[in-house]
Write a protein that holds these residues in place. Structure first.
Motif, PDB file in Angstrom:
ATOM      1  N   HIS A  53       7.651   5.184  11.919  1.00  0.00           N
ATOM      2  CA  HIS A  53       6.345   5.430  11.302  1.00  0.00           C
ATOM      3  C   HIS A  53       5.940   6.889  11.507  1.00  0.00           C
ATOM      4  N   THR A 108     -12.158   1.869   3.184  1.00  0.00           N
ATOM      5  CA  THR A 108     -10.848   1.514   2.619  1.00  0.00           C
ATOM      6  C   THR A 108     -11.049   0.589   1.413  1.00  0.00           C
ATOM      7  N   GLU A 148       2.322  -3.403  12.772  1.00  0.00           N
ATOM      8  CA  GLU A 148       1.622  -3.583  11.502  1.00  0.00           C
ATOM      9  C   GLU A 148       0.136  -3.401  11.736  1.00  0.00           C
ATOM     10  N   CYS A 162      -5.735  -7.325   4.325  1.00  0.00           N
ATOM     11  CA  CYS A 162      -4.305  -7.367   4.022  1.00  0.00           C
ATOM     12  C   CYS A 162      -3.518  -6.839   5.218  1.00  0.00           C
ATOM     13  N   VAL A 195      -0.340  -4.538   6.541  1.00  0.00           N
ATOM     14  CA  VAL A 195       0.503  -3.416   6.105  1.00  0.00           C
ATOM     15  C   VAL A 195       1.413  -2.986   7.261  1.00  0.00           C
ATOM     16  N   ALA A 231       4.974   1.684   6.179  1.00  0.00           N
ATOM     17  CA  ALA A 231       4.879   1.627   4.709  1.00  0.00           C
ATOM     18  C   ALA A 231       4.629   3.032   4.155  1.00  0.00           C
ATOM     19  N   VAL A 260       1.335   5.565   4.683  1.00  0.00           N
ATOM     20  CA  VAL A 260       0.565   5.356   5.923  1.00  0.00           C
ATOM     21  C   VAL A 260       0.827   6.530   6.876  1.00  0.00           C
ATOM     22  N   PHE A 290      -4.482   5.656   4.718  1.00  0.00           N
ATOM     23  CA  PHE A 290      -3.737   4.964   3.656  1.00  0.00           C
ATOM     24  C   PHE A 290      -3.822   5.829   2.406  1.00  0.00           C
ATOM     25  N   VAL A 349      -1.318   3.167  -0.739  1.00  0.00           N
ATOM     26  CA  VAL A 349      -0.310   2.282  -0.134  1.00  0.00           C
ATOM     27  C   VAL A 349      -0.236   0.971  -0.912  1.00  0.00           C
ATOM     28  N   VAL A 386       0.535  -2.920  -1.403  1.00  0.00           N
ATOM     29  CA  VAL A 386       0.581  -4.144  -0.587  1.00  0.00           C
ATOM     30  C   VAL A 386       0.877  -5.329  -1.509  1.00  0.00           C
ATOM     31  N   ARG A 431       0.791 -10.522   1.130  1.00  0.00           N
ATOM     32  CA  ARG A 431       0.187  -9.922   2.318  1.00  0.00           C
ATOM     33  C   ARG A 431      -1.296  -9.624   2.108  1.00  0.00           C
TER      34      ARG A 431
END
Ligand code: SF4
Ligand code: FE
Length: 479
Positions: free
Chosen positions: A17, A170, A197, A217, A219, A223, A226, A262, A265, A267, A271
């Motif tokens: 990550h 968000t 996550e 959700c 993530v 991902a 992120v 984010f 991103v 999803v 999820r």
């Protein structure tokens, strides 16, 4: 599946990550001196689960699969589960004297489990089924989740959709056939850089018009889009400089927090556990807050136990242990620590079953617990500073103690009672300094919501009308 500390470290290295700290990308979080202590603390949630004597607290039987799982991935099935959670937190705090971070995702999982059930009942959606499948996956992998609730919020006087920059909360920027695309950020994310996550949840109750912000959700932190930016803490450079000066070199001061960004991103739908249901944001937030406030007498109670021990030891090393005011102050510290723990046990004991079948602590008592923590931790720290002495603010560095020329002066003038090494005295004083310093206290104030958020809960759930009625009746006042 992650079982051991080694598995956990490997999983973080494999995750790849994108983490930044002080303007630099961190290629391997497990070896970075500023991040490693937090990882060690979180790793205790795996290590203790493998010890037969702690199995009862650290593991539970999944109601989804019947398998034994780490308690941090479990959905509370009864009051006993709620009480064991608090006992477990106090136990881990004794091992770390720090924040072990995994509770936030744990609480997010439980809050989302209850709320997806309720959404489906009202709206005929299938979020709960999706979420149950996701839970099985998390239990199987034994992952750590970040509880992604707090948005940056920008202008606090404006709702999400009225912000000058729409990403300050968000939000869903695109709905596609195969999923959604989200943008925004979550701030102060405890344990983010060493989790697998993030469980994104709305930050507050929302109204019609803010549907794009009603998003829950999961993530993976690797991902695309992120980005994690790790925050600074009081004295964090000491971690790289000196084990002794760091105070609690293995586990740090408190949980490490990051800003999780984010940037568009994607999803997938399996999820996504809420998308547009503004009518359930308030209850999700309240449940998460209650479940996290439940914890604070457990973890901070445990941390305070260690602080009492550190102060007693420092007093012994300094020859003050026999003074009656010292004994009294240590007793007062213990009283304050037990008081907050009592609150956590009480809200758990008064917990009840929700429609989903998951158990939930009493929200008023959980709230009370956290508000007491935000006060008592300062009082405990004040007493620690009092009994330890001004030396915790003036102590020379480890490099002075080890210095070929001036080391002898530190050795001589920092000494306490005969038979105790100066080094031991310096170490215990550093631990006290670390545990009562800036970031640690601020976390106790604002973690799980600022004190004002707890006052608001009293205004909402405190049943003041009923209390007025009782008083009126006793005073003989007719309607
Ligand atoms: Fe867990 Fe306490 Fe850290 Fe919150 S502050 S994550 S409850 S250890
Ligand atoms: Fe916290």
């Amino acid at each position: 599946m992650i079982r051991t500390k080694e598995d956990y470290l490997k999983s973080l290295r494999d995750l790849g990550h994108l983490v930044y700290f002080k303007g630099e990308p961190v290629p391997d979080v497990t070896v970075h001196p500023s991040l490693a202590p937090h990882i060690n603390a979180a790793a205790k949630t795996y290590e203790l689960a493998l010890m037969p004597e702690h199995e009862d607290l650290l593991t539970a039987t999944s109601h989804l699969t019947g398998k034994r799982v780490n308690r941090f991935t479990h959905i509370h099935q009864n009051v006993d589960d709620l009480i064991k959670k608090v006992q477990m937190l106090r136990l881990i705090a004794h091992e770390t004297a720090s924040c072990f971070q995994r509770c936030v995702g744990f609480d997010g999982l439980n809050a989302t489990y209850m709320t997806t059930y309720d959404i489906d009942q009202k709206h005929g959606t299938d979020y709960h089924k999706r979420f149950t499948e996701y839970m099985k996956y998390i239990q199987e992998e034994n992952f750590i989740l970040v509880g992604g609730m707090t948005d940056p919020k920008g202008d606090r006087s404006k709702s999400p959709s009225k912000q000058a920059d729409p990403d300050l909360f968000t939000r869903v920027v695109e709905r596609r056939e195969d999923g959604v695309v989200i943008s925004g950020a979550k701030a102060h994310q405890t344990g983010a850089v060493n989790s697998h996550e993030i469980l994104v949840m709305p930050t507050m109750a929302l109204r019609e018009g803010d549907e794009d912000y009603a998003i829950t959700c999961a993530v993976p932190l690797n991902a695309k889009g992120v980005i994690l930016i790790f925050g600074r803490q009081t004295n964090d450079e000491r971690k790289a400089e000196s084990q002794m000066d760091a105070g609690n070199p293995d586990f740090g001061m408190v949980g490490g927090e990051a800003l999780v960004v984010f940037d568009n991103v994607f999803v997938p739908w399996d999820r996504v556990f809420m998308c547009g249901e503004v009518d359930f944001c308030g209850s999700l937030v309240e449940r998460f807050a209650t479940l996290h406030r439940q914890n604070y007498g457990g973890c901070k109670g445990g941390v305070s136990d260690v602080l009492v021990g550190a102060c007693a030891l420092a007093c012994e090393y300094q020859g003050t242990m026999k003074a009656s005011h010292i004994k009294d102050k240590l007793a007062e510290m213990m009283h304050l620590a037990e008081t907050i723990y009592t609150g956590s046990v009480a809200c758990s004991a008064m917990g009840y079953e929700t429609d989903s079948g998951a158990y939930y602590p009493d929200p008023v008592l959980a709230n009370c617990t956290k508000l007491n923590v935000s006060r008592n931790i300062y009082k405990i720290a004040q007493l620690a500073h009092d009994v330890a002495g001004g030396i915790i603010a003036t102590l020379p560095a480890e490099s002075d103690l080890r210095h070929p020329e001036i080391g002898k002066y530190i050795e001589k003038y920092m000494a306490g009672v005969e038979g105790v090494s100066t080094e031991a005295r310096m170490k215990i004083l550093r631990l006290i300094e670390n545990m009562t310093g800036g970031t640690a206290l601020v976390e106790s104030m604002h973690g799980a919501g600022s004190p004002q958020a707890q006052k608001v809960m009293y205004q909402r759930l405190g049943k003041i009308d009923m209390k007025v009625k009782w008083a009126k009746k006793l005073a003989g006042i007719e309607d």
